[in-house]
Design a protein around this motif. Structure first.
Motif, short mmCIF file in Angstrom:
data_model
loop_
_atom_site.label_atom_id
_atom_site.label_comp_id
_atom_site.label_asym_id
_atom_site.label_seq_id
_atom_site.Cartn_x
_atom_site.Cartn_y
_atom_site.Cartn_z
N GLU A 263 56.18 -19.99 11.07
CA GLU A 263 54.77 -18.89 11.64
C GLU A 263 53.34 -19.26 10.92
OE1 GLU A 263 54.25 -15.08 12.69
OE2 GLU A 263 57.00 -14.90 12.16
N LEU A 264 52.59 -18.77 12.19
CA LEU A 264 51.56 -19.19 11.60
C LEU A 264 50.25 -17.47 11.97
CD1 LEU A 264 50.50 -21.26 15.40
CD2 LEU A 264 50.69 -21.90 12.71
N THR A 265 50.58 -16.83 11.58
CA THR A 265 50.16 -15.71 11.64
C THR A 265 51.18 -14.20 11.47
OG1 THR A 265 48.12 -14.05 11.48
CG2 THR A 265 49.63 -14.94 14.05
N THR A 266 51.02 -13.39 10.38
CA THR A 266 51.44 -11.75 9.69
C THR A 266 50.31 -11.20 11.54
OG1 THR A 266 50.25 -11.33 8.13
CG2 THR A 266 52.45 -12.10 7.74
N ALA A 267 49.59 -11.79 12.05
CA ALA A 267 48.94 -10.13 12.71
C ALA A 267 49.41 -10.36 13.94
CB ALA A 267 47.37 -11.13 13.15
N CYS A 268 49.31 -9.02 14.45
CA CYS A 268 49.53 -8.61 15.86
C CYS A 268 48.58 -8.44 16.76
CB CYS A 268 51.03 -8.24 15.84
SG CYS A 268 51.67 -7.69 17.58
N ASN A 269 48.56 -8.05 18.02
CA ASN A 269 47.61 -7.10 18.80
C ASN A 269 48.32 -6.10 19.39
OD1 ASN A 269 49.27 -9.05 20.07
ND2 ASN A 269 47.02 -9.38 21.57
N LEU A 270 49.23 -5.43 19.13
CA LEU A 270 49.85 -4.65 19.74
C LEU A 270 50.31 -3.85 18.72
CD1 LEU A 270 52.28 -5.95 22.45
CD2 LEU A 270 49.88 -5.24 22.33
N ARG A 271 51.26 -2.30 18.23
CA ARG A 271 51.70 -1.61 17.48
C ARG A 271 52.69 -1.06 18.67
NH1 ARG A 271 49.70 -3.82 14.92
NH2 ARG A 271 48.10 -3.95 13.86
N CYS A 272 53.70 -2.21 18.61
CA CYS A 272 55.03 -1.64 19.03
C CYS A 272 55.91 -0.34 18.23
CB CYS A 272 56.08 -2.61 19.15
SG CYS A 272 55.29 -3.90 20.13
N VAL A 273 56.32 0.74 18.73
CA VAL A 273 56.77 1.95 17.89
C VAL A 273 58.14 1.55 17.72
CG1 VAL A 273 55.74 3.77 19.60
CG2 VAL A 273 58.09 2.56 20.10
N TYR A 274 58.39 0.60 17.85
CA TYR A 274 59.73 -0.50 17.27
C TYR A 274 60.05 -1.09 15.99
CZ TYR A 274 59.51 -2.95 20.83
OH TYR A 274 58.57 -3.30 21.62
N CYS A 275 58.71 -1.56 16.33
CA CYS A 275 58.81 -2.67 15.43
C CYS A 275 58.19 -3.03 13.91
CB CYS A 275 57.39 -3.83 16.06
SG CYS A 275 56.88 -5.57 15.92
N PRO A 276 58.37 -3.88 12.06
CA PRO A 276 58.21 -3.55 11.49
C PRO A 276 56.53 -4.34 11.56
CG PRO A 276 59.81 -5.39 12.08
CD PRO A 276 59.59 -4.43 13.07
N GLN A 277 56.04 -4.65 12.31
CA GLN A 277 54.81 -5.14 12.34
C GLN A 277 53.85 -4.08 12.52
OE1 GLN A 277 55.58 -8.18 10.77
NE2 GLN A 277 53.29 -9.23 12.04
N ASN A 278 54.23 -2.70 12.33
CA ASN A 278 53.55 -1.86 12.60
C ASN A 278 53.12 -0.83 11.18
OD1 ASN A 278 52.21 -0.01 14.43
ND2 ASN A 278 54.41 1.09 15.39
N LEU A 279 54.06 -1.57 10.29
CA LEU A 279 54.00 -0.77 8.79
C LEU A 279 52.99 -1.16 8.43
CD1 LEU A 279 57.76 -0.84 7.90
CD2 LEU A 279 56.40 1.00 8.37
N PRO A 280 52.31 -0.75 7.87
CA PRO A 280 50.79 -1.36 6.77
C PRO A 280 51.14 -2.50 6.14
CG PRO A 280 50.90 1.09 6.45
CD PRO A 280 52.57 0.88 7.49
N HIS A 281 51.06 -3.64 6.24
CA HIS A 281 50.90 -4.89 4.79
C HIS A 281 49.92 -5.77 5.36
CE1 HIS A 281 52.28 -6.20 9.39
NE2 HIS A 281 51.61 -7.71 9.24
N LYS A 282 49.09 -6.51 4.49
CA LYS A 282 48.62 -7.43 4.47
C LYS A 282 48.68 -8.77 5.65
CE LYS A 282 45.69 -11.11 1.59
NZ LYS A 282 45.97 -11.12 0.73
N GLN A 283 47.66 -8.58 6.21
CA GLN A 283 47.70 -9.80 7.60
C GLN A 283 46.50 -11.48 7.83
OE1 GLN A 283 46.83 -7.59 11.64
NE2 GLN A 283 48.84 -6.57 11.13
N GLY A 284 47.74 -11.69 7.57
CA GLY A 284 46.75 -13.28 7.24
C GLY A 284 47.52 -14.06 8.07
N PHE A 285 46.44 -15.44 7.52
CA PHE A 285 46.90 -16.68 8.89
C PHE A 285 47.20 -17.98 7.73
CE2 PHE A 285 44.28 -14.14 10.74
CZ PHE A 285 44.60 -14.01 12.19
#
Length: 152
Positions: free
Chosen positions: A29-51
């Motif tokens: 896993e290179l990053t927790t960042a994502c350029n989308l905000r999919c309605v069903y994805c936990p990446q949509n929740l506020p969290h610290k994004q890093g590399f």
């Protein structure tokens, strides 16, 4: 282990519970960042994004090959192509001699990455629809035209 068929047989045996002394595969896993905000994805929740620090990625790739890991996938939940050093990490992974170098992507990467992506043995595109209305609803920030261009 040598050859593609032996590698694939190892995956099949692992699915039946016949494990090898060393892992067949590593997800990196290179990053927790994502350029989308999919309605069903936990990446949509506020969290610290890093590399991941690039030097660590290189070291983990080296260690994986040294112990006999046969394949690597750059990703899991984040969009790996957003990593500032994705190009060099991907090139390094492809030079390491893994039998399978994979990437999961949402397809919304820059066209400037296409030259390095053509070296992957497996590209997995995560899509829900190509209908723009559905895509806009499910994956805000995506663009079907960019995804289709990247699929070709």
């Amino acid at each position: 282990m040598s050859g593609w068929q032996d590698y694939r047989n190892q995956w099949e045996r692992a699915g039946k519970g016949e494990l090898t002394p060393m892992p067949t595969h590593m997800d990196l896993e290179l990053t927790t960042a994502c350029n989308l905000r999919c309605v069903y994805c936990p990446q949509n929740l506020p969290h610290k994004q890093g590399f991941v620090i690039a030097e660590n990625a290189y070291a983990w790739l080296e260690q994986a090959r040294r112990i006999g890991v046969l394949s690597v996938k750059l990703n899991w939940r984040g969009e790996a192509t957003l990593h500032p050093q994705f190009r060099s990490i991907a090139a390094y992974a492809n030079e390491m001699g893994f039998l399978d170098v994979m990437l999961n992507t949402n397809g919304m990467y820059s066209a400037r990455l296409r030259d390095v992506l053509h070296r992957f043995t497996t590209l997995i595109f995560s899509l829900d629809a190509l209908d723009e209305r559905i895509l806009d609803h499910l994956r805000p920030g995506s663009d079907a035209r960019i995804i289709m261009d990247n699929l070709s």
